[in-house]
Design a protein around this motif. Structure first.
Motif, PDB file in Angstrom:
ATOM      1  N   ALA A 190       3.387  -6.226  -3.679  1.00 28.71           N
ATOM      2  CA  ALA A 190       3.683  -7.944  -3.458  1.00 28.71           C
ATOM      3  C   ALA A 190       4.308  -8.852  -4.793  1.00 28.71           C
ATOM      4  O   ALA A 190       5.265 -10.024  -3.733  1.00 28.71           O
ATOM      5  N   ARG A 191       4.561  -8.317  -5.612  1.00 27.37           N
ATOM      6  CA  ARG A 191       5.723  -7.882  -6.494  1.00 27.37           C
ATOM      7  C   ARG A 191       6.875  -8.349  -5.710  1.00 27.37           C
ATOM      8  O   ARG A 191       7.717  -9.878  -5.898  1.00 27.37           O
ATOM      9  N   VAL A 192       7.403  -7.443  -5.078  1.00 25.79           N
ATOM     10  CA  VAL A 192       8.666  -7.361  -4.522  1.00 25.79           C
ATOM     11  C   VAL A 192       8.714  -7.887  -3.377  1.00 25.79           C
ATOM     12  O   VAL A 192      10.490  -8.687  -2.832  1.00 25.79           O
ATOM     13  N   LEU A 193       8.240  -8.962  -2.927  1.00 24.23           N
ATOM     14  CA  LEU A 193       8.334  -9.539  -1.854  1.00 24.23           C
ATOM     15  C   LEU A 193       7.584 -11.183  -1.589  1.00 24.23           C
ATOM     16  O   LEU A 193       7.777 -12.012  -2.816  1.00 24.23           O
ATOM     17  N   PRO A 195       7.473 -15.664  -1.170  1.00 25.19           N
ATOM     18  CA  PRO A 195       6.156 -15.688  -0.700  1.00 25.19           C
ATOM     19  C   PRO A 195       6.127 -15.626   1.217  1.00 25.19           C
ATOM     20  O   PRO A 195       7.313 -16.241   1.948  1.00 25.19           O
ATOM     21  N   GLU A 196       4.454 -15.796   1.860  1.00 23.47           N
ATOM     22  CA  GLU A 196       4.317 -15.437   2.551  1.00 23.47           C
ATOM     23  C   GLU A 196       5.733 -14.501   3.862  1.00 23.47           C
ATOM     24  O   GLU A 196       6.062 -14.627   5.176  1.00 23.47           O
ATOM     25  N   GLY A 274       0.242  -7.369   6.827  1.00 22.57           N
ATOM     26  CA  GLY A 274      -0.390  -8.246   5.909  1.00 22.57           C
ATOM     27  C   GLY A 274       0.637  -8.952   5.629  1.00 22.57           C
ATOM     28  O   GLY A 274       1.839  -8.880   5.017  1.00 22.57           O
ATOM     29  N   LEU A 275       0.093 -10.277   5.629  1.00 22.57           N
ATOM     30  CA  LEU A 275       1.186 -11.671   4.759  1.00 22.57           C
ATOM     31  C   LEU A 275       0.303 -11.677   3.354  1.00 22.57           C
ATOM     32  O   LEU A 275      -0.571 -12.011   3.048  1.00 22.57           O
ATOM     33  N   ARG A 276       1.426 -11.689   3.040  1.00 17.54           N
ATOM     34  CA  ARG A 276       1.309 -11.521   1.496  1.00 17.54           C
ATOM     35  C   ARG A 276       0.314 -13.152   0.672  1.00 17.54           C
ATOM     36  O   ARG A 276       1.461 -14.492   1.524  1.00 17.54           O
ATOM     37  N   LYS A 277       0.082 -13.133   0.152  1.00 20.08           N
ATOM     38  CA  LYS A 277      -0.702 -14.206  -0.312  1.00 20.08           C
ATOM     39  C   LYS A 277       0.344 -15.021  -1.214  1.00 20.08           C
ATOM     40  O   LYS A 277       1.587 -14.490  -1.916  1.00 20.08           O
ATOM     41  N   SER A 278      -0.170 -16.497  -1.484  1.00 18.04           N
ATOM     42  CA  SER A 278       0.938 -17.108  -2.186  1.00 18.04           C
ATOM     43  C   SER A 278       0.517 -17.121  -3.648  1.00 18.04           C
ATOM     44  O   SER A 278      -0.566 -16.950  -3.671  1.00 18.04           O
TER      45      SER A 278
END
Length: 278
Positions: A190-193, A195-196, A274-278
């Motif tokens: 999640a950190r390296v992705l 947003p959205e 999974g969609l990364r949460k904002s």
């Protein structure tokens, strides 16, 4: 610096997240002074903790390396490896490539293949995308660089050597079950992705009749049912898709998995978007 699909600002020291400076043929952390270099087309970015044989992570990585990385490394064997990989995981490669194109909507994406192995997924990804593979096994990555040229980095999924918001999509096929702390790897992804952006994740389905019959290999530290998948992802990702895919076709001495979606009791692997949460 031969990192065609990454710029220097996208990389950080895996030990302290320090920025990197470019030197002659290598990189150096501006914070701790550690040097990083490439060997046989693979950049070495394992954290110091993972290289300590006394640490639990170091012992786990060594166990996995001994089990999976000591296969004969002869060029004539490579076509057979490709066939075996396609018979066992081809349905997952095809699912990932279809999903990538659906999410890309014609755009060019920067994609991280987390636990890329020998880079077999790259064979299925459209060439317009910028592909980066990360794995901890040096020999496996060297084979990937030889037969499926791209940007390959030796690293740890729990301490990815990338700056925040570097990638448009992360895909990880059949890897997190081997980690002591898969939740930590989810946070790193999640950190390296950006947003959205999306994570495509597959893990073995403990409910599948193959594993009910044969049991789950002891090297896999975690077992996943539908509720476990949701629990693993929910803190960082909104689960947009969760399907059991692949059907075990029992053939002696050969792993064959048929494509398709199946019930929770029969599908071999969970496939999650999974969609990364904002």
């Amino acid at each position: 610096m031969n990192l065609p699909d990454l710029d220097l600002a996208a990389l950080v020291c895996p030990d302290d997240s320090g920025k990197l400076e470019q030197l002659a043929g290598e990189l150096r952390c501006a914070r701790c002074g550690r040097h990083f270099s490439a060997r046989n087309g693979v950049w070495e970015f394992l954290p110091q903790e993972s290289q300590d044989p006394a640490s639990s992570e170091g012992q786990r990585l060594e166990s996995y390396r001994v089990t999976y990385s000591q296969r004969p490394d002869r060029a004539w064997l490579h076509p057979f490896r490709v066939v075996i990989a396609e018979l066992g995981s081809g349905h997952l490669y095809k699912w990932a490539s279809r999903t990538i194109e659906t999410l890309a909507r014609g755009r060019t994406l920067r994609i991280l293949d987390a636990a890329c192995g020998e880079g077999m997924l790259l064979r299925h990804i459209a060439r317009r995308h910028h592909y980066v593979g990360v794995d901890f096994s040096a020999r496996t990555l060297e084979r990937a660089a030889r037969y499926h040229p791209a940007t390959y980095i030796r690293g740890d999924l729990n301490r990815l050597p990338f700056a925040p918001q570097t990638f448009d999509l992360v895909v990880s096929l059949q890897a997190f079950q081997y980690l002591e702390q898969p939740q930590r790897a989810v946070r790193e992804v999640a950190r390296v992705l950006r947003p959205e952006s999306h994570l495509l994740l597959t893990l073995t389905n403990e409910s599948s009749f193959k594993y009910r019959l044969q049991g789950v290999p002891s090297l896999q530290l975690h077992r996943f049912r539908r509720a476990d998948m949701i629990e693993l992802l929910h803190s960082e990702f909104e689960v947009r898709e969760l399907e059991p895919r692949g059907l075990w076709f029992p053939i002696p001495r050969l792993t064959v998995h048929l494509p398709g979606r199946y019930s929770d009791a029969h599908g071999l692997s969970w496939t999650a978007v999974g969609l990364r949460k904002s």
